[in-house]
Design an enzyme around this catalytic site. Structure first.
Site, PDB file in Angstrom:
ATOM      1  N   SER A 144       0.825  -1.212   0.000  1.00 59.46           N
ATOM      2  CA  SER A 144       0.000   0.000   0.000  1.00 59.46           C
ATOM      3  C   SER A 144       0.852   1.252   0.000  1.00 59.46           C
ATOM      4  CB  SER A 144      -0.808   0.086   1.302  1.00 59.46           C
ATOM      5  OG  SER A 144      -1.755  -0.905   1.376  1.00 59.46           O
ATOM      6  N   HIS A 165      -1.145  -2.991  -7.341  1.00 57.41           N
ATOM      7  CA  HIS A 165      -1.846  -2.559  -6.129  1.00 57.41           C
ATOM      8  C   HIS A 165      -3.354  -2.712  -6.318  1.00 57.41           C
ATOM      9  CE1 HIS A 165      -2.993   0.736  -3.064  1.00 57.41           C
ATOM     10  NE2 HIS A 165      -2.800  -0.399  -2.432  1.00 57.41           N
ATOM     11  N   GLU A 177      -3.691  -0.481  -9.606  1.00 58.62           N
ATOM     12  CA  GLU A 177      -2.609   0.431  -9.983  1.00 58.62           C
ATOM     13  C   GLU A 177      -1.407  -0.437 -10.363  1.00 58.62           C
ATOM     14  OE1 GLU A 177      -3.495   4.331  -7.191  1.00 58.62           O
ATOM     15  OE2 GLU A 177      -2.387   2.692  -6.265  1.00 58.62           O
ATOM     16  N   ASN A 215      -3.586   6.133  -2.662  1.00 60.74           N
ATOM     17  CA  ASN A 215      -3.205   6.333  -1.258  1.00 60.74           C
ATOM     18  C   ASN A 215      -2.495   7.665  -1.010  1.00 60.74           C
ATOM     19  OD1 ASN A 215      -4.442   4.037  -0.460  1.00 60.74           O
ATOM     20  ND2 ASN A 215      -2.604   2.771  -0.437  1.00 60.74           N
TER      21      ASN A 215
HETATM   22  C1  LIG Z   1      -8.352   6.728  10.846  1.00 56.37           C
HETATM   23  C2  LIG Z   1      -6.978   6.076  10.956  1.00 56.37           C
HETATM   24  C3  LIG Z   1      -5.894   6.872  10.318  1.00 56.37           C
HETATM   25  C4  LIG Z   1      -4.637   6.109  10.026  1.00 56.37           C
HETATM   26  C5  LIG Z   1      -3.864   6.739   8.936  1.00 56.37           C
HETATM   27  C6  LIG Z   1      -3.296   5.778   7.953  1.00 56.37           C
HETATM   28  C7  LIG Z   1      -4.035   5.853   6.658  1.00 56.37           C
HETATM   29  C8  LIG Z   1      -3.875   4.690   5.759  1.00 56.37           C
HETATM   30  C9  LIG Z   1      -5.045   4.605   4.755  1.00 56.37           C
HETATM   31  C10 LIG Z   1      -4.724   3.805   3.587  1.00 56.37           C
HETATM   32  C11 LIG Z   1      -5.419   2.449   3.497  1.00 56.37           C
HETATM   33  C12 LIG Z   1      -4.814   1.784   2.334  1.00 56.37           C
HETATM   34  C13 LIG Z   1      -5.434   0.518   1.873  1.00 56.37           C
HETATM   35  C14 LIG Z   1      -5.070   0.407   0.428  1.00 56.37           C
HETATM   36  O1  LIG Z   1      -3.908   0.244   0.088  1.00 56.37           O
HETATM   37  C15 LIG Z   1      -6.045   0.605  -0.628  1.00 56.37           C
HETATM   38  C16 LIG Z   1      -7.456   0.245  -0.369  1.00 56.37           C
HETATM   39  O2  LIG Z   1      -7.908  -0.819  -0.633  1.00 56.37           O
HETATM   40  S1  LIG Z   1      -8.375   1.472   0.284  1.00 56.37           S
HETATM   41  C17 LIG Z   1      -9.958   0.733   0.474  1.00 56.37           C
HETATM   42  C18 LIG Z   1     -10.742   0.867  -0.780  1.00 56.37           C
HETATM   43  N1  LIG Z   1     -12.057   0.316  -0.535  1.00 56.37           N
HETATM   44  C19 LIG Z   1     -13.089   1.068  -0.228  1.00 56.37           C
HETATM   45  O3  LIG Z   1     -13.005   2.277  -0.171  1.00 56.37           O
HETATM   46  C20 LIG Z   1     -14.358   0.312   0.075  1.00 56.37           C
HETATM   47  C21 LIG Z   1     -15.491   1.238   0.274  1.00 56.37           C
HETATM   48  N2  LIG Z   1     -16.699   0.468   0.577  1.00 56.37           N
HETATM   49  C22 LIG Z   1     -17.492  -0.056  -0.397  1.00 56.37           C
HETATM   50  O4  LIG Z   1     -17.241   0.086  -1.577  1.00 56.37           O
HETATM   51  C23 LIG Z   1     -18.689  -0.811   0.088  1.00 56.37           C
HETATM   52  O5  LIG Z   1     -18.987  -0.402   1.389  1.00 56.37           O
HETATM   53  C24 LIG Z   1     -18.501  -2.388   0.061  1.00 56.37           C
HETATM   54  C25 LIG Z   1     -18.422  -2.871  -1.402  1.00 56.37           C
HETATM   55  C26 LIG Z   1     -17.269  -2.830   0.809  1.00 56.37           C
HETATM   56  C27 LIG Z   1     -19.720  -3.046   0.741  1.00 56.37           C
HETATM   57  O6  LIG Z   1     -20.849  -2.511   0.194  1.00 56.37           O
HETATM   58  P1  LIG Z   1     -22.249  -2.486   0.978  1.00 56.37           P
HETATM   59  O7  LIG Z   1     -23.278  -1.963   0.038  1.00 56.37           O
HETATM   60  O8  LIG Z   1     -22.072  -1.809   2.264  1.00 56.37           O
HETATM   61  O9  LIG Z   1     -22.497  -3.990   1.370  1.00 56.37           O
HETATM   62  P2  LIG Z   1     -23.048  -5.208   0.557  1.00 56.37           P
HETATM   63  O10 LIG Z   1     -22.720  -6.383   1.400  1.00 56.37           O
HETATM   64  O11 LIG Z   1     -24.473  -4.981   0.157  1.00 56.37           O
HETATM   65  O12 LIG Z   1     -22.154  -5.307  -0.776  1.00 56.37           O
HETATM   66  C28 LIG Z   1     -22.392  -4.558  -1.961  1.00 56.37           C
HETATM   67  C29 LIG Z   1     -22.210  -5.454  -3.182  1.00 56.37           C
HETATM   68  O13 LIG Z   1     -20.845  -5.926  -3.227  1.00 56.37           O
HETATM   69  C30 LIG Z   1     -20.842  -7.362  -3.123  1.00 56.37           C
HETATM   70  N3  LIG Z   1     -19.727  -7.747  -2.269  1.00 56.37           N
HETATM   71  C31 LIG Z   1     -19.304  -7.119  -1.158  1.00 56.37           C
HETATM   72  N4  LIG Z   1     -18.240  -7.726  -0.643  1.00 56.37           N
HETATM   73  C32 LIG Z   1     -17.978  -8.779  -1.465  1.00 56.37           C
HETATM   74  C33 LIG Z   1     -16.990  -9.793  -1.465  1.00 56.37           C
HETATM   75  N5  LIG Z   1     -16.038  -9.858  -0.526  1.00 56.37           N
HETATM   76  N6  LIG Z   1     -17.021 -10.702  -2.452  1.00 56.37           N
HETATM   77  C34 LIG Z   1     -17.957 -10.670  -3.426  1.00 56.37           C
HETATM   78  N7  LIG Z   1     -18.919  -9.719  -3.493  1.00 56.37           N
HETATM   79  C35 LIG Z   1     -18.931  -8.803  -2.511  1.00 56.37           C
HETATM   80  C36 LIG Z   1     -22.154  -7.743  -2.529  1.00 56.37           C
HETATM   81  O14 LIG Z   1     -22.521  -9.032  -2.913  1.00 56.37           O
HETATM   82  C37 LIG Z   1     -23.088  -6.695  -3.077  1.00 56.37           C
HETATM   83  O15 LIG Z   1     -23.437  -7.026  -4.401  1.00 56.37           O
HETATM   84  P3  LIG Z   1     -24.876  -6.654  -4.963  1.00 56.37           P
HETATM   85  O16 LIG Z   1     -24.810  -6.915  -6.417  1.00 56.37           O
HETATM   86  O17 LIG Z   1     -25.099  -5.206  -4.667  1.00 56.37           O
HETATM   87  O18 LIG Z   1     -25.809  -7.541  -4.211  1.00 56.37           O
HETATM   88  N1  LIG Z   2      -5.982  -4.222   3.923  1.00 58.70           N
HETATM   89  C1  LIG Z   2      -6.174  -3.468   2.859  1.00 58.70           C
HETATM   90  O1  LIG Z   2      -7.227  -2.836   2.696  1.00 58.70           O
HETATM   91  C2  LIG Z   2      -5.110  -3.382   1.818  1.00 58.70           C
HETATM   92  C3  LIG Z   2      -3.837  -3.871   2.039  1.00 58.70           C
HETATM   93  N2  LIG Z   2      -2.886  -3.785   1.040  1.00 58.70           N
HETATM   94  C4  LIG Z   2      -1.540  -4.335   1.242  1.00 58.70           C
HETATM   95  O2  LIG Z   2      -1.608  -5.746   1.044  1.00 58.70           O
HETATM   96  C5  LIG Z   2      -0.679  -6.410   1.920  1.00 58.70           C
HETATM   97  C6  LIG Z   2      -1.429  -7.415   2.773  1.00 58.70           C
HETATM   98  O3  LIG Z   2      -2.422  -6.751   3.523  1.00 58.70           O
HETATM   99  P1  LIG Z   2      -3.654  -7.537   4.174  1.00 58.70           P
HETATM  100  O4  LIG Z   2      -4.053  -8.653   3.294  1.00 58.70           O
HETATM  101  O5  LIG Z   2      -4.623  -6.514   4.582  1.00 58.70           O
HETATM  102  O6  LIG Z   2      -2.957  -8.130   5.470  1.00 58.70           O
HETATM  103  P2  LIG Z   2      -3.421  -9.372   6.387  1.00 58.70           P
HETATM  104  O7  LIG Z   2      -2.848  -9.114   7.709  1.00 58.70           O
HETATM  105  O8  LIG Z   2      -4.862  -9.628   6.232  1.00 58.70           O
HETATM  106  O9  LIG Z   2      -2.648 -10.606   5.687  1.00 58.70           O
HETATM  107  C7  LIG Z   2      -1.267 -10.742   5.647  1.00 58.70           C
HETATM  108  C8  LIG Z   2      -0.955 -12.224   5.651  1.00 58.70           C
HETATM  109  O10 LIG Z   2       0.430 -12.412   5.369  1.00 58.70           O
HETATM  110  C9  LIG Z   2       0.852 -13.566   6.089  1.00 58.70           C
HETATM  111  N3  LIG Z   2       2.309 -13.555   6.151  1.00 58.70           N
HETATM  112  C10 LIG Z   2       3.091 -12.778   6.917  1.00 58.70           C
HETATM  113  N4  LIG Z   2       4.392 -13.028   6.641  1.00 58.70           N
HETATM  114  C11 LIG Z   2       4.412 -13.964   5.658  1.00 58.70           C
HETATM  115  C12 LIG Z   2       5.451 -14.630   4.933  1.00 58.70           C
HETATM  116  N5  LIG Z   2       6.730 -14.365   5.169  1.00 58.70           N
HETATM  117  N6  LIG Z   2       5.109 -15.552   4.003  1.00 58.70           N
HETATM  118  C13 LIG Z   2       3.803 -15.846   3.773  1.00 58.70           C
HETATM  119  N7  LIG Z   2       2.774 -15.238   4.416  1.00 58.70           N
HETATM  120  C14 LIG Z   2       3.088 -14.309   5.345  1.00 58.70           C
HETATM  121  C15 LIG Z   2       0.141 -13.465   7.430  1.00 58.70           C
HETATM  122  O11 LIG Z   2       0.041 -14.716   8.060  1.00 58.70           O
HETATM  123  C16 LIG Z   2      -1.219 -12.889   7.004  1.00 58.70           C
HETATM  124  O12 LIG Z   2      -2.170 -13.934   6.823  1.00 58.70           O
HETATM  125  C17 LIG Z   2       0.031  -5.292   2.698  1.00 58.70           C
HETATM  126  O13 LIG Z   2       1.203  -4.961   2.011  1.00 58.70           O
HETATM  127  C18 LIG Z   2      -0.981  -4.157   2.655  1.00 58.70           C
HETATM  128  O14 LIG Z   2      -0.379  -2.888   2.779  1.00 58.70           O
HETATM  129  C19 LIG Z   2      -3.156  -3.256  -0.199  1.00 58.70           C
HETATM  130  C20 LIG Z   2      -4.400  -2.790  -0.475  1.00 58.70           C
HETATM  131  C21 LIG Z   2      -5.465  -2.760   0.529  1.00 58.70           C
END
Ligand SMILES: CCCCCCCCCCCCCC(=O)CC(=O)SCCNC(=O)CCNC(=O)[C@H](O)C(C)(C)COP(=O)(O)OP(=O)(O)OC[C@H]1O[C@@H](n2cnc3c(N)ncnc32)[C@H](O)[C@@H]1OP(=O)(O)O
Ligand SMILES: NC(=O)C1=CN([C@@H]2O[C@H](COP(=O)(O)OP(=O)(O)OC[C@H]3O[C@@H](n4cnc5c(N)ncnc54)[C@H](O)[C@@H]3O)[C@@H](O)[C@H]2O)C=CC1
Length: 311
Positions: A144, A165, A177, A215
């Site tokens: 990430s 990504h 990405e 991000n």
């Molecule tokens: C505050 C702390 C500060 C700390 C600072 C540090 C900051 C760091 C931040 C960076 C994080 C980085 C992570 C990263 O690298 C990148 C990311 O991934 S960021 C996350 C991006 N994702 C989002 O933003 C998700 C937003 N949410 C949504 O889009 C929806 O809420 C979600 C789809 C998750 C759920 O939708 P919802 O309507 O609430 O629920 P439903 O259960 O009805 O689902 C809708 C629709 O989607 C289907 N579905 C949901 N999940 C799945 C699944 N796992 N598998 C298959 N299908 C799934 C579901 O069936 C529904 O389908 P329909 O056709 O509508 O029935």
């Molecule tokens: N959580 C999120 O929403 C997102 C996370 N990422 C990135 O994806 C990566 C994984 O994140 P998550 O799946 O959320 O973490 P997670 O904590 O759910 O899973 C990580 C897994 O890696 C396993 N693991 C640790 N060391 C290992 C090794 N040496 N060999 C094999 N397996 C090992 C752990 O047992 C754990 O099951 C991180 O780099 C994170 O930054 C990227 C996009 C979104």
């Protein structure tokens, strides 16, 4: 018409001609992201090996993939539930599990790493993978926030290294990405883009800059949300409601934090505080530190900013 189609087919095969065909994908890390990546790769016909150090995680991930596939099948085969069952079975049959990354690398055309967000652990893993994977194997990290170049330098194959990504939840989110470092070859880059598209995602090209595109914008927003909470400006619930109803986001920042995992958030924030030492927004968060220390990791542990029924 036939002529035009032939020309198109030829020019496509020329443009992808020297790219490695990706048939077998090894996904390292069977957590939130790794299981999602394994699922979409298998859904699009790839043979997949999913690797984790924890057998327990692998079992749980297989069950989660099955549940997620059932949701996909319910939509895709709404009128034909038997076909939905066959689809789920077939996809699951393309995913095998392994707890030994070195062994799993041997059959891979592409390795996608999705383990914990820790540079030392990622580098150690990639060194082992590099020593065991065939020459042609392409490596990609799903990090990430860590620079791809820092992860890649543990290997001798910088030309066959890049970033893929994905976003959480992988089966639903439509973006990947694709990140290249200066050494990434054009063939590798094209293979990574083709793989992202083959698994049904839209790809965008990113340089290896902090946070890539999404991000780079999301981390400051999320960090400011936690500062608001620490200052007592508003409650987590109110901030979430405000961002959903006022900005149209599907989740508020604290719901999203619980969804991403607070341990992963902490790794990201701590990494950014090292990268940007003069930026107070990215200083480590006492609240986040305390929650992680107390095992409040969000949805995956049953409690974070909110509480959840443990499944
Ligand atoms: C505050 C702390 C500060 C700390 C600072 C540090 C900051 C760091 C931040 C960076 C994080 C980085 C992570 C990263 O690298 C990148 C990311 O991934 S960021 C996350 C991006 N994702 C989002 O933003 C998700 C937003 N949410 C949504 O889009 C929806 O809420 C979600 C789809 C998750 C759920 O939708 P919802 O309507 O609430 O629920 P439903 O259960 O009805 O689902 C809708 C629709 O989607 C289907 N579905 C949901 N999940 C799945 C699944 N796992 N598998 C298959 N299908 C799934 C579901 O069936 C529904 O389908 P329909 O056709 O509508 O029935
Ligand atoms: N959580 C999120 O929403 C997102 C996370 N990422 C990135 O994806 C990566 C994984 O994140 P998550 O799946 O959320 O973490 P997670 O904590 O759910 O899973 C990580 C897994 O890696 C396993 N693991 C640790 N060391 C290992 C090794 N040496 N060999 C094999 N397996 C090992 C752990 O047992 C754990 O099951 C991180 O780099 C994170 O930054 C990227 C996009 C979104």
């Amino acid at each position: 018409m036939a002529f035009a189609a032939n020309v198109l087919a030829r020019s496509f095969s020329t443009s992808v001609g020297r790219q490695a065909a990706i048939k077998h994908v090894t996904v390292i890390g069977g957590g939130l992201m790794g299981s999602g990546i394994a699922q979409v790769a298998a859904q699009s016909g790839h043979n997949v090996t999913m690797v984790d150090v924890s057998e327990e995680v692998l079992k749980k991930s297989q069950a989660n993939i099955e549940k997620s596939l059932m949701r996909v099948a319910k939509k895709k085969f709404a009128d034909k539930p038997e076909e939905g069952q066959t689809f789920t079975k077939e996809v699951l049959s393309r995913i095998s599990v392994n707890s030994d990354p070195a062994q799993a690398a041997k059959s891979a055309d592409l390795v996608v790493e999705a383990i914990v967000e820790n540079i030392d652990i990622k580098q150690k893993l990639f060194k082992t993978l590099d020593e065991n994977a065939p020459q042609h194997t392409i490596f990609a990290s799903n990090t990430s926030s860590l620079p791809i170049k820092d992860i890649a330098k543990a290997t001798q194959r910088l030309d066959r290294f890049g970033g893929l990504h994905f976003f959480n939840p992988v089966p639903v989110m439509k973006l990947v990405e694709v990140i290249r470092i200066p050494e990434t070859s054009d063939d590798t880059f094209k293979s990574l883009v083709a793989f992202g598209q083959a698994v049904g995602k839209t790809t965008v090209e990113c340089k290896d800059t902090p946070g890539f595109v999404v991000n780079r914008l999301l981390v400051p927003y999320m960090a400011e949300a936690i500062r608001m909470l620490e200052r007592g400006d508003a409650t987590a619930k109110d901030i979430d409601v405000a961002m959903k109803l006022g900005a149209g986001y599907p989740m508020g920042p604290f719901e999203l934090s619980d969804y991403v995992g607070l341990d992963t958030m902490k790794f990201i924030l701590d990494g950014w505080s090292e990268n940007f030492p003069d930026q107070p927004l990215f200083k480590s968060s006492p609240l986040l530190d305390k929650m992680v220390e107390n095992g409040k990791l969000g949805m995956k542990s049953g409690e974070g900013f909110y509480t959840y029924n443990k499944k």
